[in-house]
Design a protein around this motif. Structure first.
Motif, short mmCIF file in Angstrom:
data_model
loop_
_atom_site.label_atom_id
_atom_site.label_comp_id
_atom_site.label_asym_id
_atom_site.label_seq_id
_atom_site.Cartn_x
_atom_site.Cartn_y
_atom_site.Cartn_z
N LEU A 1 0.82 -1.21 0.00
CA LEU A 1 0.00 0.00 0.00
C LEU A 1 0.85 1.26 0.00
CD1 LEU A 1 -2.61 -1.06 2.73
CD2 LEU A 1 -2.81 -1.29 0.23
N THR A 2 0.30 2.31 -0.59
CA THR A 2 0.94 3.62 -0.52
C THR A 2 0.67 4.22 0.86
OG1 THR A 2 -1.00 4.83 -1.30
CG2 THR A 2 0.51 3.98 -3.00
N SER A 3 1.39 5.28 1.20
CA SER A 3 1.18 5.92 2.50
C SER A 3 -0.24 6.48 2.60
CB SER A 3 2.23 7.00 2.76
OG SER A 3 2.19 7.97 1.74
N GLU A 4 -0.79 6.98 1.48
CA GLU A 4 -2.17 7.49 1.49
C GLU A 4 -3.16 6.34 1.75
OE1 GLU A 4 -0.03 8.08 -1.12
OE2 GLU A 4 0.47 10.17 -0.63
N GLN A 5 -2.91 5.20 1.12
CA GLN A 5 -3.80 4.04 1.31
C GLN A 5 -3.69 3.52 2.75
OE1 GLN A 5 -2.18 1.79 -1.96
NE2 GLN A 5 -4.06 2.07 -3.18
N ARG A 6 -2.51 3.56 3.31
CA ARG A 6 -2.34 3.15 4.71
C ARG A 6 -3.15 4.05 5.64
NH1 ARG A 6 4.21 2.53 4.93
NH2 ARG A 6 4.35 0.89 3.36
N ALA A 7 -3.07 5.34 5.39
CA ALA A 7 -3.82 6.29 6.22
C ALA A 7 -5.32 6.04 6.07
CB ALA A 7 -3.46 7.72 5.83
N LYS A 8 -5.75 5.78 4.85
CA LYS A 8 -7.18 5.57 4.61
C LYS A 8 -7.66 4.28 5.27
CE LYS A 8 -10.80 5.59 1.18
NZ LYS A 8 -11.18 5.85 -0.21
N ILE A 9 -6.88 3.21 5.16
CA ILE A 9 -7.32 1.95 5.77
C ILE A 9 -7.31 2.06 7.29
CG2 ILE A 9 -5.13 0.66 5.89
CD1 ILE A 9 -6.78 -1.78 4.84
N ALA A 10 -6.36 2.81 7.84
CA ALA A 10 -6.34 3.03 9.29
C ALA A 10 -7.62 3.76 9.72
CB ALA A 10 -5.11 3.83 9.70
N GLU A 11 -8.01 4.75 8.92
CA GLU A 11 -9.24 5.49 9.21
C GLU A 11 -10.45 4.57 9.10
OE1 GLU A 11 -11.80 8.78 6.79
OE2 GLU A 11 -9.64 9.16 6.96
N LEU A 12 -10.49 3.75 8.07
CA LEU A 12 -11.61 2.83 7.88
C LEU A 12 -11.68 1.80 9.01
CD1 LEU A 12 -11.28 2.25 4.03
CD2 LEU A 12 -13.10 3.53 5.21
N MET A 13 -10.51 1.31 9.43
CA MET A 13 -10.47 0.34 10.52
C MET A 13 -10.96 0.99 11.82
SD MET A 13 -6.95 -1.72 9.70
CE MET A 13 -7.08 -2.82 11.09
N GLU A 14 -10.57 2.24 12.02
CA GLU A 14 -11.01 2.97 13.22
C GLU A 14 -12.53 3.08 13.23
OE1 GLU A 14 -10.65 7.47 14.90
OE2 GLU A 14 -8.87 6.59 14.01
N GLN A 15 -13.10 3.42 12.07
CA GLN A 15 -14.55 3.52 11.97
C GLN A 15 -15.20 2.16 12.23
OE1 GLN A 15 -15.34 5.07 8.07
NE2 GLN A 15 -14.46 7.07 8.54
N HIS A 16 -14.61 1.12 11.66
CA HIS A 16 -15.18 -0.23 11.82
C HIS A 16 -15.09 -0.72 13.26
CE1 HIS A 16 -16.28 -4.34 10.95
NE2 HIS A 16 -15.20 -4.72 11.61
N GLN A 17 -13.95 -0.49 13.87
CA GLN A 17 -13.71 -1.01 15.21
C GLN A 17 -14.18 -0.06 16.30
OE1 GLN A 17 -9.54 -1.80 15.19
NE2 GLN A 17 -9.75 -3.66 13.97
N GLY A 18 -14.38 1.20 15.94
CA GLY A 18 -14.83 2.16 16.93
C GLY A 18 -13.76 2.53 17.94
#
Length: 165
Positions: free
Chosen positions: A141-158
């Motif tokens: 993943l690119t650094s932008e994709q890493r940041a986005k997946i971290a954000e998505l995981m945060e939303q998913h996991q709360g």
């Protein structure tokens, strides 16, 4: 023998069969529970479901606008990881069965402990496999994709943070 000793001994003899019966019933219930869990686990493996971890990760990855090359790399990584995980799960299943056999046999305690340690080592290998897979995917993943997946995981996991930052 005095009366107190007689009453205590009689009471113990009356209670002992109940305790043995309760232990047998508990053992049978545990065997049924374990059999049902193994059956459920086998069905999930047969249908390609090891829990929702893989499904959640698929949904998260789909939201990253991956290139074709990234998608192929990730699929290769995940396929290799799944094969390794399936092998480890099969080994763990055999090790658990061996522990169960040892517990019902006349095996000495040290032999049972050794078998348990082998099972724990396989469990650790399984965790290491998941972690290494995550790191390999992270490298794709690119650094932008890493940041986005971290954000998505945060939303998913709360909760805060994510593995890919």
């Amino acid at each position: 023998m005095n009366w107190k000793t007689f009453i205590v001994a009689t009471g113990a003899l009356a209670i002992l069969p109940l305790g043995i019966h309760a232990a047998q019933v508990n053992s049978e219930v545990n065997d049924i529970h374990e059999t049902n869990n193994m059956r459920h686990f086998a069905q999930r493996i047969k249908h390609g479901k090891r829990g929702d971890r893989g499904q959640v990760m698929n949904k998260l990855l789909q939201q990253l606008d991956l290139t074709e090359e990234q998608s192929q790399s990730i699929e290769t990584i995940r396929s290799r990881s799944q094969t390794t995980a399936e092998d480890l799960h099969e080994q763990m299943k055999a090790e658990h069965q061996e522990i169960k056999s040892l517990l019902t046999s006349d095996a000495d305690t040290e032999q049972i402990r050794q078998q348990f340690q082998e099972t724990q080592a396989l469990h650790q290998q399984l965790g290491n496999n998941r972690f290494e897979t995550m790191l390999e995917i992270r490298e794709v993943l690119t650094s932008e994709q890493r940041a986005k997946i971290a954000e998505l995981m945060e939303q998913h996991q709360g909760r805060k943070g994510g593995f890919f930052q």
